[in-house]
Design a protein around this motif. Structure first.
Motif, PDB file in Angstrom:
ATOM      1  N   GLY A 148     -13.158  19.015  -4.883  1.00 32.68           N
ATOM      2  CA  GLY A 148     -12.163  18.044  -4.434  1.00 32.68           C
ATOM      3  C   GLY A 148     -12.200  16.880  -5.396  1.00 32.68           C
ATOM      4  O   GLY A 148     -12.801  16.962  -6.475  1.00 32.68           O
ATOM      5  N   VAL A 149     -11.570  15.785  -5.034  1.00 33.00           N
ATOM      6  CA  VAL A 149     -11.578  14.590  -5.874  1.00 33.00           C
ATOM      7  C   VAL A 149     -12.911  13.877  -5.705  1.00 33.00           C
ATOM      8  O   VAL A 149     -13.345  13.594  -4.585  1.00 33.00           O
ATOM      9  N   VAL A 150     -13.573  13.592  -6.806  1.00 36.54           N
ATOM     10  CA  VAL A 150     -14.875  12.921  -6.769  1.00 36.54           C
ATOM     11  C   VAL A 150     -14.662  11.423  -6.560  1.00 36.54           C
ATOM     12  O   VAL A 150     -13.885  10.783  -7.276  1.00 36.54           O
ATOM     13  N   ARG A 177      -5.964  19.956  -2.494  1.00 32.34           N
ATOM     14  CA  ARG A 177      -4.810  19.669  -3.347  1.00 32.34           C
ATOM     15  C   ARG A 177      -5.178  18.508  -4.269  1.00 32.34           C
ATOM     16  O   ARG A 177      -5.240  17.354  -3.833  1.00 32.34           O
ATOM     17  N   VAL A 178      -5.431  18.826  -5.502  1.00 33.20           N
ATOM     18  CA  VAL A 178      -5.929  17.813  -6.438  1.00 33.20           C
ATOM     19  C   VAL A 178      -4.991  17.616  -7.632  1.00 33.20           C
ATOM     20  O   VAL A 178      -5.360  16.978  -8.615  1.00 33.20           O
ATOM     21  N   GLU A 179      -3.762  18.131  -7.545  1.00 31.88           N
ATOM     22  CA  GLU A 179      -2.862  18.091  -8.690  1.00 31.88           C
ATOM     23  C   GLU A 179      -2.581  16.671  -9.171  1.00 31.88           C
ATOM     24  O   GLU A 179      -2.664  16.375 -10.377  1.00 31.88           O
ATOM     25  N   LEU A 180      -2.239  15.785  -8.236  1.00 33.29           N
ATOM     26  CA  LEU A 180      -1.940  14.405  -8.626  1.00 33.29           C
ATOM     27  C   LEU A 180      -3.169  13.718  -9.206  1.00 33.29           C
ATOM     28  O   LEU A 180      -3.088  13.020 -10.215  1.00 33.29           O
ATOM     29  N   ALA A 181      -4.309  13.913  -8.546  1.00 33.18           N
ATOM     30  CA  ALA A 181      -5.548  13.285  -9.018  1.00 33.18           C
ATOM     31  C   ALA A 181      -5.911  13.785 -10.409  1.00 33.18           C
ATOM     32  O   ALA A 181      -6.333  13.004 -11.274  1.00 33.18           O
ATOM     33  N   PHE A 223       0.849  -1.185   0.000  1.00 34.36           N
ATOM     34  CA  PHE A 223       0.000   0.000   0.000  1.00 34.36           C
ATOM     35  C   PHE A 223       0.890   1.242   0.000  1.00 34.36           C
ATOM     36  O   PHE A 223       1.833   1.330   0.793  1.00 34.36           O
ATOM     37  N   VAL A 224       0.576   2.178  -0.862  1.00 32.85           N
ATOM     38  CA  VAL A 224       1.265   3.469  -0.870  1.00 32.85           C
ATOM     39  C   VAL A 224       0.247   4.561  -0.596  1.00 32.85           C
ATOM     40  O   VAL A 224      -0.807   4.611  -1.228  1.00 32.85           O
ATOM     41  N   ILE A 225       0.569   5.412   0.376  1.00 31.87           N
ATOM     42  CA  ILE A 225      -0.299   6.522   0.763  1.00 31.87           C
ATOM     43  C   ILE A 225       0.457   7.815   0.527  1.00 31.87           C
ATOM     44  O   ILE A 225       1.579   7.982   1.011  1.00 31.87           O
ATOM     45  N   VAL A 226      -0.145   8.712  -0.218  1.00 33.91           N
ATOM     46  CA  VAL A 226       0.465  10.015  -0.469  1.00 33.91           C
ATOM     47  C   VAL A 226      -0.216  11.020   0.451  1.00 33.91           C
ATOM     48  O   VAL A 226      -1.375  11.369   0.261  1.00 33.91           O
ATOM     49  N   GLY A 227       0.509  11.451   1.468  1.00 37.78           N
ATOM     50  CA  GLY A 227      -0.052  12.359   2.455  1.00 37.78           C
ATOM     51  C   GLY A 227      -0.021  11.729   3.834  1.00 37.78           C
ATOM     52  O   GLY A 227      -0.536  10.615   4.025  1.00 37.78           O
ATOM     53  N   ALA A 228       0.614  12.446   4.798  1.00 32.42           N
ATOM     54  CA  ALA A 228       0.752  11.898   6.152  1.00 32.42           C
ATOM     55  C   ALA A 228      -0.020  12.731   7.165  1.00 32.42           C
ATOM     56  O   ALA A 228       0.389  12.847   8.315  1.00 32.42           O
ATOM     57  N   GLY A 229      -1.143  13.289   6.716  1.00 35.23           N
ATOM     58  CA  GLY A 229      -2.022  13.979   7.648  1.00 35.23           C
ATOM     59  C   GLY A 229      -2.900  12.971   8.369  1.00 35.23           C
ATOM     60  O   GLY A 229      -2.669  11.752   8.309  1.00 35.23           O
ATOM     61  N   ILE A 230      -3.940  13.461   9.032  1.00 31.17           N
ATOM     62  CA  ILE A 230      -4.781  12.568   9.827  1.00 31.17           C
ATOM     63  C   ILE A 230      -5.480  11.528   8.952  1.00 31.17           C
ATOM     64  O   ILE A 230      -5.656  10.379   9.367  1.00 31.17           O
ATOM     65  N   ALA A 231      -5.846  11.889   7.716  1.00 28.66           N
ATOM     66  CA  ALA A 231      -6.510  10.920   6.834  1.00 28.66           C
ATOM     67  C   ALA A 231      -5.558   9.797   6.451  1.00 28.66           C
ATOM     68  O   ALA A 231      -5.902   8.609   6.534  1.00 28.66           O
ATOM     69  N   GLY A 232      -4.355  10.160   6.029  1.00 27.10           N
ATOM     70  CA  GLY A 232      -3.396   9.154   5.604  1.00 27.10           C
ATOM     71  C   GLY A 232      -2.975   8.229   6.732  1.00 27.10           C
ATOM     72  O   GLY A 232      -2.902   7.002   6.558  1.00 27.10           O
ATOM     73  N   ILE A 233      -2.699   8.806   7.907  1.00 29.57           N
ATOM     74  CA  ILE A 233      -2.255   7.982   9.032  1.00 29.57           C
ATOM     75  C   ILE A 233      -3.393   7.111   9.562  1.00 29.57           C
ATOM     76  O   ILE A 233      -3.184   5.958   9.948  1.00 29.57           O
ATOM     77  N   SER A 234      -4.617   7.641   9.569  1.00 29.43           N
ATOM     78  CA  SER A 234      -5.760   6.832  10.006  1.00 29.43           C
ATOM     79  C   SER A 234      -5.961   5.645   9.069  1.00 29.43           C
ATOM     80  O   SER A 234      -6.276   4.528   9.514  1.00 29.43           O
ATOM     81  N   THR A 241      -3.956  13.892   0.068  1.00 28.15           N
ATOM     82  CA  THR A 241      -3.076  15.054  -0.091  1.00 28.15           C
ATOM     83  C   THR A 241      -3.567  16.312   0.617  1.00 28.15           C
ATOM     84  O   THR A 241      -2.863  17.322   0.652  1.00 28.15           O
ATOM     85  N   GLY A 242      -4.774  16.276   1.177  1.00 32.00           N
ATOM     86  CA  GLY A 242      -5.229  17.385   2.016  1.00 32.00           C
ATOM     87  C   GLY A 242      -5.476  18.682   1.261  1.00 32.00           C
ATOM     88  O   GLY A 242      -5.944  18.675   0.114  1.00 32.00           O
TER      89      GLY A 242
END
Length: 272
Positions: free
Chosen positions: A260-262, A246-250, A3-14, A109-110
């Motif tokens: 945001g990302v749909v 932040r939707v650049e990657l998406a 699993f790869v997670i981009v973003g280490a905020g509360i969403a990514g860590i949860s 990515t928050g």
């Protein structure tokens, strides 16, 4: 399974916690990689206000110690920006050229600070935003050599940051385009009570006024021009005008993006 997670905020860590709780007994067979541009692991972002005011250390803001990530078998890539996702090969590519393959990818990515389209508004010192720990450190350092600051935005973040900067001894003005503070949260009477309380703490307000332009003068003095030609000068400016997803990657992947990302009910994007 990787699993790869981009973003280490509360969403990514949860999400990483949930994955590990589900696959704990298979830790050796399940890899979790988390990429974050920040040099710090997850911290309590709302408490950056306390750090800015000198009332907390960055270490005290950390949610988990570095040992926790190791114990959970989580590979945390600090200070590493993911610039590209190659779906054909199933790889994420970092700014320094590192390729990490994945079986499942989560974009967490928050948000980023919103910068209003004001002529002359350039996010270089002595103009700042407050979103990350690095932002807070830069703002706090600049405040040591400043005596006045304009906070551009009278929302929750703007007011809290203004109070913290006031505690550092700065003369603080808050510029808000609306006629009263916290328009989305308070009626006029409530806003009047709040304003009076904040003014008793030393804050100053410019309400119902629109910023028409900003110019950094020699010596790093910032001249702010308001609607109608009214001018004010400050040592520094903090932009607190909200955030945007932040939707650049998406977007680069072809995902459907609106505010945001749909995603669907399972949080899957439109690209599989």
């Amino acid at each position: 399974m990787r699993f790869v997670i981009v973003g280490a905020g509360i969403a990514g860590i949860s999400a990483a916690r949930a994955i590990r709780e589900t696959t704990g007994e298979k830790m050796g067979k399940t890899e979790i990689h988390i990429f974050t541009e920040e040099p710090y692991p997850l911290y309590y972002r709302p408490k950056l206000i306390d750090f800015l005011a000198g009332e907390a250390t960055l270490e005290s803001l950390l949610v988990y110690t570095p040992d926790w990530y190791r114990q959970q078998g989580i590979n945390l890539h600090l200070g590493t920006k993911v610039t590209e996702v190659d779906l054909a090969s199933g790889n994420v590519i970092s700014a320094d050229g590192e390729n990490v393959p994945f079986d499942s990818l989560l974009l967490a990515t928050g948000a980023r600070p919103f910068v209003p389209p004001i002529p002359g508004l350039d996010l270089k010192p002595p103009i700042f935003v407050l979103r990350t720990a690095e932002d807070a450190k830069a703002l706090r350092k600049a405040a040591e050599e400043a005596s006045s600051v304009l906070v551009l935005g009278g929302g929750l973040l703007g007011i809290e940051a203004a109070r913290s900067l006031s505690k550092l001894g700065l003369s603080v003005h808050v510029l808000e385009q609306s006629a009263h503070l916290l328009k989305k949260q308070l009626d006029e009477k409530g806003a009047e009570i709040l304003r009076a309380k904040l003014e008793s703490m030393g804050l100053n307000f410019l309400l119902g006024k629109k910023c028409e332009g900003i110019e950094v003068r020699p010596g790093k003095r910032v001249e702010v021009t308001l609607e109608g030609g009214e001018k004010h000068a400050f040592d520094m400016v903090l932009v607190a005008s909200g955030v945007r997803s932040r939707v650049e990657l998406a977007s680069a992947l072809g995902c459907k993006v609106e505010r945001g990302v749909v995603v669907d009910d399972n949080l899957a994007t439109t690209v599989s």
